[in-house]
Design an enzyme around this catalytic site. Structure first.
Site, PDB file in Angstrom:
ATOM      1  N   PRO B  68       0.850  -1.198   0.000  1.00  0.00           N
ATOM      2  CA  PRO B  68       0.000   0.000   0.000  1.00  0.00           C
ATOM      3  C   PRO B  68       0.881   1.241   0.000  1.00  0.00           C
ATOM      4  O   PRO B  68       1.940   1.250   0.634  1.00  0.00           O
ATOM      5  CB  PRO B  68      -0.784  -0.126   1.317  1.00  0.00           C
ATOM      6  CG  PRO B  68       0.014  -1.051   2.178  1.00  0.00           C
ATOM      7  CD  PRO B  68       0.730  -1.972   1.239  1.00  0.00           C
ATOM      8  N   HIS B  69       0.467   2.251  -0.754  1.00  0.00           N
ATOM      9  CA  HIS B  69       1.324   3.437  -0.860  1.00  0.00           C
ATOM     10  C   HIS B  69       0.511   4.660  -1.227  1.00  0.00           C
ATOM     11  O   HIS B  69      -0.604   4.554  -1.719  1.00  0.00           O
ATOM     12  CB  HIS B  69       2.415   3.200  -1.910  1.00  0.00           C
ATOM     13  CG  HIS B  69       1.867   2.889  -3.281  1.00  0.00           C
ATOM     14  ND1 HIS B  69       1.620   1.600  -3.684  1.00  0.00           N
ATOM     15  CD2 HIS B  69       1.506   3.672  -4.310  1.00  0.00           C
ATOM     16  CE1 HIS B  69       1.140   1.617  -4.925  1.00  0.00           C
ATOM     17  NE2 HIS B  69       1.060   2.871  -5.325  1.00  0.00           N
ATOM     18  N   VAL B  70       1.112   5.800  -0.991  1.00  0.00           N
ATOM     19  CA  VAL B  70       0.476   7.051  -1.402  1.00  0.00           C
ATOM     20  C   VAL B  70       1.547   8.134  -1.535  1.00  0.00           C
ATOM     21  O   VAL B  70       2.575   8.094  -0.860  1.00  0.00           O
ATOM     22  CB  VAL B  70      -0.634   7.471  -0.401  1.00  0.00           C
ATOM     23  CG1 VAL B  70      -0.050   8.066   0.877  1.00  0.00           C
ATOM     24  CG2 VAL B  70      -1.611   8.445  -1.039  1.00  0.00           C
TER      25      VAL B  70
END
Lengths: 127, 156
Positions: B68-70
């Site tokens: 998961p990343h942003v």
């Protein structure tokens, strides 16, 4: 997730094409397509979206590639990966301005190269 | 870019407590706050953004791992945490298998090339069967961080 997406999801991480070996290529000038044999097509395209080929665009590429039965490989310089594998595509770390070669081999190779070229040129609908 | 350049030791969780995707994301972001890598005031927005991103398409790309990343405006330098779950989490992964290793990556908004390099580094290692196996077997933060530091040598 829609059922139609589930059908292809198994291929997304493993891919169905070979990632080893080199296909003979005979590139023409940038952006053009060159038909090698009856079933082998090579095209070139440049990444033009600011964020480059990050996870979401890479997934769009995988989903689109999975619509074709051809073996499809994406190359950055000498590094070639399976276009049907999200993890492999992310190994290209292809940023804005990177030139990619699309190599397809199979009954729908020309359509595959055409569709993938259009996807990249559309900036993956990001901008 | 090396894995050790990206992963903060203080943001490693050897035994994730949460049992679902959103809970894991929250637990890992809070660990990054405790590690001083992100500020408390942005934590809520970062969690929301990551969950939103997962809903658009799972980053559980298969093989028991999720990333998961942003990209977030409050992030000045790229940082990642690693979480390990013994029981496995439903991350709506592409292969529908449970996820045991989560690498949560936060990138600055204005440096896309760095983000791409970090993803390349993370997947170059996560793709390898031995690296994933060692991570899953690790019991402590020290053991996980040793693997992170030795990742390049393990690759050789």
């Amino acid at each position: 997730m829609r059922e139609s997406e589930r059908d292809i999801s198994d291929q997304r991480f493993s891919g169905s094409g070979r990632s080893d070996g080199e296909m003979p290529v005979n590139l023409t000038k940038s952006g053009s397509m060159n038909k090698e044999k009856d079933n082998q097509v090579v095209g070139r395209v440049r990444i033009i979206n600011k964020m480059g080929l990050h996870a979401r665009p890479a997934m769009q590429m995988v989903d689109l590639s999975n619509k074709f039965s051809s073996r499809i490989r994406i190359c950055k310089d000498r590094q070639c990966v399976n276009a049907k594998s999200i993890m492999e595509l992310l190994l290209l770390a292809a940023c804005d301005g990177t030139e990619l070669t699309i190599q397809a081999e199979g009954p729908d190779a020309a359509d595959a190269v055409d569709a993938l070229t259009k996807l990249v040129e559309s900036k993956f609908d990001e901008e | 870019m090396k894995l050790a350049d990206i992963v903060a030791k203080d943001a490693i969780i050897a035994d994730l407590q949460a049992q679902d995707r959103d809970g894991i994301i929250k637990e890992m972001v809070e660990k990054l706050v405790a590690a001083g890598k992100i500020s408390q005031e942005h934590a809520g927005d970062i969690i929301k953004s990551i969950v939103k991103r997962e809903k658009q398409g799972s980053t559980g790309f298969g093989k028991g791992v999720a990333v998961p990343h942003v990209k977030h405006e409050s992030i000045k330098s790229l940082v990642a945490g690693i979480g390990r779950s013994g029981s496995g989490i439903d991350f709506a992964a592409l292969d529908r298998a449970p996820v045991y290793i989560v690498v949560l990556l936060l990138s600055p908004q204005d440096r896309p090339e760095e983000h791409l390099q970090a993803m390349e580094t993370i997947f170059r290692h996560l793709q390898r069967d031995t690296f994933r196996k060692f991570l899953r077997q690790a019991q402590t933060v020290d053991q996980i961080y040793d693997l992170v530091k030795e990742a390049e040598e393990i690759a050789a």
